[in-house]
Design a protein around this motif. Structure first.
Motif, PDB file in Angstrom:
ATOM      1  N   GLN A 182      10.333  77.246  47.205  1.00 37.82           N
ATOM      2  CA  GLN A 182      10.128  78.244  48.243  1.00 37.82           C
ATOM      3  C   GLN A 182       9.458  77.576  49.433  1.00 37.82           C
ATOM      4  O   GLN A 182       8.413  76.941  49.285  1.00 37.82           O
ATOM      5  CB  GLN A 182       9.255  79.401  47.726  1.00 37.82           C
ATOM      6  N   THR A 183      10.054  77.744  50.586  1.00 30.89           N
ATOM      7  CA  THR A 183       9.443  77.265  51.828  1.00 30.89           C
ATOM      8  C   THR A 183       8.509  78.352  52.332  1.00 30.89           C
ATOM      9  O   THR A 183       8.923  79.502  52.477  1.00 30.89           O
ATOM     10  CB  THR A 183      10.529  76.960  52.866  1.00 30.89           C
ATOM     11  N   VAL A 184       7.263  77.999  52.567  1.00 34.45           N
ATOM     12  CA  VAL A 184       6.276  78.999  52.986  1.00 34.45           C
ATOM     13  C   VAL A 184       5.974  78.921  54.479  1.00 34.45           C
ATOM     14  O   VAL A 184       5.235  79.745  55.004  1.00 34.45           O
ATOM     15  CB  VAL A 184       4.954  78.874  52.199  1.00 34.45           C
ATOM     16  N   LEU A 198      14.283  81.700  52.749  1.00 37.76           N
ATOM     17  CA  LEU A 198      14.592  83.130  52.616  1.00 37.76           C
ATOM     18  C   LEU A 198      14.474  83.643  51.187  1.00 37.76           C
ATOM     19  O   LEU A 198      14.637  84.840  50.955  1.00 37.76           O
ATOM     20  CB  LEU A 198      16.020  83.394  53.122  1.00 37.76           C
ATOM     21  N   GLY A 199      14.219  82.758  50.242  1.00 35.58           N
ATOM     22  CA  GLY A 199      14.170  83.192  48.847  1.00 35.58           C
ATOM     23  C   GLY A 199      15.537  83.568  48.316  1.00 35.58           C
ATOM     24  O   GLY A 199      15.675  84.462  47.486  1.00 35.58           O
ATOM     25  N   VAL A 251       5.572  82.462  47.533  1.00 33.68           N
ATOM     26  CA  VAL A 251       6.287  81.813  46.430  1.00 33.68           C
ATOM     27  C   VAL A 251       6.591  82.843  45.345  1.00 33.68           C
ATOM     28  O   VAL A 251       7.698  82.879  44.791  1.00 33.68           O
ATOM     29  CB  VAL A 251       5.460  80.645  45.849  1.00 33.68           C
ATOM     30  N   VAL A 252       5.617  83.697  45.067  1.00 36.41           N
ATOM     31  CA  VAL A 252       5.815  84.745  44.061  1.00 36.41           C
ATOM     32  C   VAL A 252       6.950  85.677  44.491  1.00 36.41           C
ATOM     33  O   VAL A 252       7.866  85.965  43.714  1.00 36.41           O
ATOM     34  CB  VAL A 252       4.503  85.542  43.854  1.00 36.41           C
ATOM     35  N   LEU A 253       6.885  86.139  45.736  1.00 34.66           N
ATOM     36  CA  LEU A 253       7.878  87.108  46.221  1.00 34.66           C
ATOM     37  C   LEU A 253       9.260  86.493  46.371  1.00 34.66           C
ATOM     38  O   LEU A 253      10.269  87.158  46.162  1.00 34.66           O
ATOM     39  CB  LEU A 253       7.432  87.687  47.567  1.00 34.66           C
ATOM     40  N   GLY A 254       9.303  85.213  46.728  1.00 39.50           N
ATOM     41  CA  GLY A 254      10.596  84.597  47.020  1.00 39.50           C
ATOM     42  C   GLY A 254      11.311  84.080  45.796  1.00 39.50           C
ATOM     43  O   GLY A 254      12.544  84.108  45.736  1.00 39.50           O
ATOM     44  N   ARG A 255      10.564  83.626  44.791  1.00 41.65           N
ATOM     45  CA  ARG A 255      11.210  82.871  43.718  1.00 41.65           C
ATOM     46  C   ARG A 255      10.897  83.303  42.310  1.00 41.65           C
ATOM     47  O   ARG A 255      11.484  82.760  41.360  1.00 41.65           O
ATOM     48  CB  ARG A 255      10.848  81.385  43.849  1.00 41.65           C
TER      49      ARG A 255
END
Lengths: 246, 246
Positions: free
Chosen positions: A77-79, A196-197, B146-150
């Motif tokens: 995941q890119t933050v 973008l997930g 990271v939690v929300l995306g992956r």
DNA sequence: GCCCGCGCTTGATCTCGATCAATGCGACGG
DNA sequence: CCGTCGCATTGATCGAGATCAAGCGCGGGC
């Protein structure tokens, strides 16, 4: 606190892009200028590794980098998407929390951590400036949480394009995009998907869907023409006033 | 910059929870104490409305609040869970970007915006402290991306419980939870779902799944027993060392 | 010119979480 | 004690996006 104008980049004195604004005293600028060094990293180069010590506090002068975390099973995941004037590093912490990777050739303006933290203590104005920048980053991160948590794939892609267009306009001192604009994508489809997930396939399909819907044109994979910016913002879940609906 | 200890809450002097640390000079504390006022809001009360003017910069003394955005079609995403010592407001901006709602009775320590910004200018140490707090918030927001995306639904619920347990331990001056702990949930299932980017049904199912797997026990809906903290952290996608894998 | 490789797109199918719909359960008031 | 109301759980089904699997197009090297 003084409300700062949008960050002013200045190619001949890139440090202004990060730490200096109109309120700065000339001697503050001189101190910063003495401490700074530059470094250029090619596309694909690593600027920081999660968990590794970070010896410099840097800001981006030109180019584009991503800040990401990769889970052990490969999910990434890119933050954060780092563009000129964004900073890398964290006062008060000696290791990086994320991987930072140059996606195009990146030029950095750097300060040694210890030096920077001393400057921060001795230059209240610098601390204020950094606080403002950090608050802006925090707002951006929270806005992105709404995208990641609640938006559909199509809305995410549209939101990405809209947000990138706004940032690029701001960087070139232009106002909010009005109607037709061209957008150069610094990221590959895969890097966009990581931001973008989504998967790369879904991301690609949504580019196609937006193109078929007439919201964008894609002369090449790294170039997006937006015939009507407001229309695209609508696809991204914004109301017609340009803001998110409450 | 001085590395501050975990925030020390102090019931008899709650302002310390936000702006004061061991380095503070007594006169700085006195100035802050003169400017502060308190306000208590019942559960369900609105502390701020997205887009509305925000006349106070406040910090939470006790209770719990959520910071969220609701899209026009009703989709809601919570972007922050505010616990004692967290602050509400943004120096340099006069309106709130999010809705802030008390989920339990909340007591605030407040400063008028103009007063707070003046204090910020005149007290370099306060600016430094606020910067540290904001950087922590930024890290938390990025971790949450990271939690929300992956992450899967199950990992999200586990990650939420783990993160809440860590924050509650820190607030009560305890070390990282080791094995068995009890966790009081300040949020309803619906509010948890809004934080996790899930529906209430999926959230409930994952609580059930974690219970059946032996990772948690749920004596009541607002109480979670964690028999083995490390085990739960594993469910949340962390490696055995307690950190996220790079 | 041709081949190769990489990044992107498109297609087919599967799966996890959303949605729709009951049902359960504890608190509170009558 | 029972009815009601709000929240939580559980069940049945659906669908958006993931996954698996080909193609496609373009640029570079031989």
């Amino acid at each position: 606190m003084t409300r700062h104008d949008p960050i002013q980049s200045c190619d001949s004195c890139p440090i202004r892009a990060n730490a200096v604004c109109a309120d700065c005293a000339p001697d503050e600028i001189a101190v910063l200028d003495r401490a700074k060094t530059y470094r250029t990293v090619p596309a694909g180069g690593r600027l920081a590794e999660a968990g590794e010590p970070l010896t410099y506090f840097s800001s981006i002068v030109s180019g584009c980098a991503t800040m990401s975390r990769t889970l052990e099973d490969g999910r990434r995941q890119t933050v954060g998407l780092l563009l000129p004037s964004d900073y890398i590093g964290r006062p008060g912490r000696s290791t990086s929390a994320y991987d930072v990777e140059a996606v195009s050739e990146v030029t950095l303006c750097r300060f040694e951590c210890a030096t920077f933290e001393r400057l921060l203590r001795e230059t209240p104005h610098l601390a204020t400036r950094l606080l403002t920048m950090t608050l802006d980053e925090l707002d951006a991160a929270r806005d992105w949480a709404v995208v990641l948590g609640r938006m559909t794939a199509r809305e995410r892609v549209a939101a990405f394009l809209v947000s990138l267009a706004r940032r690029q306009a701001r960087l070139s001192h232009q106002a909010e995009p009005t109607r037709a604009i061209a957008l150069a994508l610094p990221l590959s489809r895969e890097a966009i998907a990581d931001h973008l997930g989504l998967t790369i396939e879904t991301t690609s399909r949504q580019f196609t869907a937006l193109r078929k819907a007439g919201a964008i044109e894609t002369p090449s994979t790294r170039l997006v023409q937006i015939p009507d910016f407001e229309r695209l913002a609508l696809e991204a879940g914004e109301d017609d006033d340009g803001g998110m609906i409450a």
